[in-house]
Design an enzyme around this catalytic site. Structure first.
Site, mmCIF file in Angstrom:
data_model
loop_
_atom_site.group_PDB
_atom_site.id
_atom_site.type_symbol
_atom_site.label_atom_id
_atom_site.label_comp_id
_atom_site.label_asym_id
_atom_site.label_seq_id
_atom_site.Cartn_x
_atom_site.Cartn_y
_atom_site.Cartn_z
ATOM 1 N N GLU A 1 4.607 -5.149 7.241
ATOM 2 C CA GLU A 1 3.831 -4.103 7.933
ATOM 3 C C GLU A 1 4.360 -3.791 9.320
ATOM 4 O O GLU A 1 4.327 -2.641 9.763
ATOM 5 C CB GLU A 1 2.350 -4.528 8.029
ATOM 6 N N GLY B 1 0.559 -4.952 0.964
ATOM 7 C CA GLY B 1 -0.650 -5.013 0.140
ATOM 8 C C GLY B 1 -0.417 -5.691 -1.200
ATOM 9 O O GLY B 1 -1.355 -6.234 -1.792
ATOM 10 N N ALA C 1 0.872 -1.177 0.000
ATOM 11 C CA ALA C 1 0.000 0.000 0.000
ATOM 12 C C ALA C 1 0.908 1.225 0.000
ATOM 13 O O ALA C 1 2.085 1.137 0.372
ATOM 14 C CB ALA C 1 -0.911 -0.024 1.219
ATOM 15 N N GLU D 1 -0.607 -9.312 -0.496
ATOM 16 C CA GLU D 1 -2.030 -9.594 -0.235
ATOM 17 C C GLU D 1 -2.829 -9.625 -1.531
ATOM 18 O O GLU D 1 -3.726 -10.454 -1.699
ATOM 19 C CB GLU D 1 -2.594 -8.539 0.734
HETATM 20 N N1 DAK Z 1 4.596 3.255 -0.995
HETATM 21 C C1 DAK Z 1 4.953 4.400 -1.599
HETATM 22 N N2 DAK Z 1 6.080 4.542 -2.331
HETATM 23 C C2 DAK Z 1 6.883 3.465 -2.434
HETATM 24 C C3 DAK Z 1 6.568 2.224 -1.819
HETATM 25 C C4 DAK Z 1 5.349 2.129 -1.081
HETATM 26 N N3 DAK Z 1 4.940 1.003 -0.510
HETATM 27 N N4 DAK Z 1 7.575 1.357 -2.100
HETATM 28 C C5 DAK Z 1 8.460 2.032 -2.853
HETATM 29 N N5 DAK Z 1 8.047 3.291 -3.053
HETATM 30 C C6 DAK Z 1 8.715 4.338 -3.816
HETATM 31 C C7 DAK Z 1 9.945 4.875 -3.065
HETATM 32 O O1 DAK Z 1 9.559 5.842 -2.130
HETATM 33 C C8 DAK Z 1 10.733 5.456 -4.220
HETATM 34 O O2 DAK Z 1 10.163 6.677 -4.612
HETATM 35 P P1 DAK Z 1 11.051 8.051 -4.672
HETATM 36 O O3 DAK Z 1 11.591 8.213 -3.294
HETATM 37 O O4 DAK Z 1 12.102 7.740 -5.703
HETATM 38 O O5 DAK Z 1 10.076 9.099 -5.073
HETATM 39 C C9 DAK Z 1 10.480 4.478 -5.352
HETATM 40 O O6 DAK Z 1 9.262 3.790 -5.007
HETATM 41 C C10 DAK Z 1 11.570 3.418 -5.496
HETATM 42 O O7 DAK Z 1 11.755 2.791 -4.261
HETATM 43 P P2 DAK Z 1 13.205 2.645 -3.568
HETATM 44 O O8 DAK Z 1 14.091 3.757 -3.968
HETATM 45 O O9 DAK Z 1 12.981 2.423 -2.131
HETATM 46 O O10 DAK Z 1 13.733 1.313 -4.270
HETATM 47 P P3 DAK Z 1 14.774 0.247 -3.667
HETATM 48 O O11 DAK Z 1 15.131 -0.651 -4.800
HETATM 49 O O12 DAK Z 1 15.876 0.923 -2.926
HETATM 50 O O13 DAK Z 1 13.928 -0.590 -2.601
HETATM 51 C C11 DAK Z 1 11.984 -1.780 -1.785
HETATM 52 C C12 DAK Z 1 12.838 -1.367 -3.013
HETATM 53 C C13 DAK Z 1 10.705 -2.453 -2.301
HETATM 54 C C14 DAK Z 1 12.781 -2.766 -0.924
HETATM 55 C C15 DAK Z 1 11.684 -0.492 -0.961
HETATM 56 O O14 DAK Z 1 11.117 0.483 -1.846
HETATM 57 C C16 DAK Z 1 10.712 -0.771 0.140
HETATM 58 O O15 DAK Z 1 11.070 -1.282 1.188
HETATM 59 N N6 DAK Z 1 9.469 -0.337 -0.102
HETATM 60 C C17 DAK Z 1 8.448 -0.395 0.932
HETATM 61 C C18 DAK Z 1 7.963 -1.794 1.159
HETATM 62 C C19 DAK Z 1 6.878 -1.762 2.178
HETATM 63 O O16 DAK Z 1 7.148 -1.609 3.381
HETATM 64 N N7 DAK Z 1 5.680 -1.758 1.685
HETATM 65 C C20 DAK Z 1 4.497 -1.443 2.498
HETATM 66 C C21 DAK Z 1 4.079 -2.665 3.240
HETATM 67 S S1 DAK Z 1 2.818 -2.229 4.322
HETATM 68 C C22 DAK Z 1 -3.912 0.116 5.418
HETATM 69 C C23 DAK Z 1 -4.225 -0.984 4.649
HETATM 70 C C24 DAK Z 1 -3.233 -1.786 4.160
HETATM 71 C C25 DAK Z 1 -1.935 -1.504 4.443
HETATM 72 C C26 DAK Z 1 -1.646 -0.413 5.197
HETATM 73 C C27 DAK Z 1 -2.585 0.411 5.676
HETATM 74 N N8 DAK Z 1 -4.925 0.980 5.907
HETATM 75 C C28 DAK Z 1 -6.246 0.485 6.018
HETATM 76 C C29 DAK Z 1 -4.578 2.319 6.321
HETATM 77 C C30 DAK Z 1 -0.893 -2.297 3.894
HETATM 78 C C31 DAK Z 1 0.316 -1.902 4.149
HETATM 79 C C32 DAK Z 1 1.438 -2.338 3.424
HETATM 80 O O17 DAK Z 1 1.385 -2.715 2.279
#
Ligand code: DAK
Length: 260
Positions: free
Chosen positions: A135, A112, A67, A115
Site C-alpha cells: 500500500e 487487500g 483492492a 489481508e
Molecule cells: N487493481 C486493479 N487491477 C489490477 C490490480 C489491482 N490491484 N492488480 C493487477 N491488476 C490488473 C492490471 O491493471 C492488468 O490489467 P490490464 O492493464 O491488462 O487491463 C492485469 O490486472 C494484469 O496485471 P499486470 O499486467 O500488472 O500483471 P504483471 O504480471 O505484470 O504484474 C502484479 C502482476 C501483481 C505484480 C501487478 O499487477 C501489481 O503490482 N499489481 C498491483 C498490486 C498492488 O499494489 N495491489 C494493491 C495493494 S493496495 C481502501 C481499502 C483497502 C485498500 C485500499 C483502499 N479504501 C478503504 C479506499 C487496500 C489496498 C490494496 O490492496
C-alpha cells in the site's frame, strides 16, 4: 442471490469459493466486497451441511492482487474510512465463521489480497505464491486489517518491515515466518486445504466452532481470553458430542458426532 464475481462449488461437502475476476488478477472492487458480505452473512450460514470453505482466486497467477486500484480513483475525499470499514466488516465475518475457512493462495496475495488471506483461519501457499502489503507504494496504508493481522501472525518487527517497505515475499519465506501454514506444489493448494477441512470434519463440530471463537478471543482487547475459554469449555462439556466422543474413546471406535 447470483454473484458476478464469486464462483461457488460444493464438492463432497466442502465449499470452494473462488474470487472470479481473473483479468484484473481478482482485485477486490466494491462489488466483490458486497458479494463477499452477502455470501458470508446470508448464504454461507444457511448452508448448514458444509464442512468448511476453501477461498481461492481464479486462474493461475493470482489469489487476489489487492483492492481494485483503478476503482480507488473514484473514492471521494472523506469516503476512505467507510470503504475500509465495509471491508473490515466482511473480513471479521470470515475470521469468526464457525467452520474452517482456508485460503488456497495460488499466486499473488497483495494488499487487500494478503489481508483477505490473513482473515482466513489458515493459509496454504502454492510454491509460486507471493505475499505483500504494498500500500505504501500508492501512498496509503493497509485498510482491511493488515496492520493488525500481519503483526498477529508474524510479529511486530517483520510486519513493520513488510508494511513500510512494501516488499513481497515468496511462499517459503511466508511459511518460515508463520504466514503460510503449508507450502505445496503449484496447483495443489485447494486439494491441501480440502484435506485439512476433511480432517477437521471428523471432529466435534461444536468444539471446532468454540475453539475458533476462543483463539480469536486472544486478539480481542475487550475480552479476557482465559475466562472466555472457561465459559466455552463449559458449553462443550454439556453437549451430546462430548458424551459421544468420550464413549467412543472408551469403546475404541471412531466417534460419530452430530453437532449437538
Ligand atoms: N487493481 C486493479 N487491477 C489490477 C490490480 C489491482 N490491484 N492488480 C493487477 N491488476 C490488473 C492490471 O491493471 C492488468 O490489467 P490490464 O492493464 O491488462 O487491463 C492485469 O490486472 C494484469 O496485471 P499486470 O499486467 O500488472 O500483471 P504483471 O504480471 O505484470 O504484474 C502484479 C502482476 C501483481 C505484480 C501487478 O499487477 C501489481 O503490482 N499489481 C498491483 C498490486 C498492488 O499494489 N495491489 C494493491 C495493494 S493496495 C481502501 C481499502 C483497502 C485498500 C485500499 C483502499 N479504501 C478503504 C479506499 C487496500 C489496498 C490494496 O490492496
Amino acid at each position: 442471490m447470483a454473484y458476478d464475481n464469486l464462483d461457488i462449488k460444493v464438492r463432497k461437502g466442502v465449499l470452494i469459493l473462488t474470487i472470479n475476476r481473473e483479468k484484473a488478477l481478482n482485485a477486490l472492487n466494491q462489488k466483490t466486497i458486497e458479494e463477499l458480505t452477502h455470501f458470508f452473512s446470508v448464504s454461507a450460514p444457511r448452508r448448514k451441511k458444509i464442512k468448511g470453505i476453501v477461498l481461492t482466486g481464479a486462474g493461475e497467477k493470482a489469489f487476489v492482487a489487492g483492492a481494485d486500484i483503478k476503482e480507488f480513483l473514484t473514492v471521494k475525499e472523506g469516503e476512505g474510512s467507510d470503504f475500509a470499514q465495509r471491508g473490515q466488516d466482511v473480513f471479521f465475518m470470515i475470521e469468526n465463521f464457525p467452520k474452517p475457512v482456508i485460503a488456497a493462495v495460488n499466486g499473488f496475495a497483495l494488499g487487500g489480497g494478503c489481508e483477505l488471506a490473513m482473515a482466513c483461519h489458515m493459509r496454504i501457499a502454492g510454491a509460486q505464491a507471493r505475499f505483500g502489503q504494498p500500500e505504501v507504494n500508492l501512498g496509503i496504508i493497509p485498510g482491511y486489517g493488515g496492520t493488525q493481522r500481519l503483526v498477529q501472525l508474524i510479529g511486530k518487527g517483520k510486519a513493520m518491515e513488510l508494511i513500510l517497505t512494501g516488499d513481497m515475499i515468496g511462499a517459503e519465506e511466508a511459511h518460515r515466518l508463520g504466514l503460510a501454514n503449508h507450502v505445496v506444489p503449484v496447483g495443489e493448494e485447494v486439494a491441501k486445504a480440502r484435506e485439512i477441512i476433511e480432517k477437521i470434519a471428523t471432529k466435534g463440530p461444536v468444539a471446532v466452532s468454540q475453539a475458533i471463537k476462543c483463539v480469536n478471543a486472544y486478539y480481542d482487547k475487550l475480552v479476557d481470553g482465559f475466562a472466555y475459554e472457561v465459559k466455552l469449555f463449559g458449553t462443550t462439556t454439556d453437549t451430546a458430542d462430548f458424551r459421544e466422543g468420550a464413549t467412543a474413546f472408551v469403546e475404541r471406535r471412531p466417534a460419530e458426532f452430530k453437532g449437538e
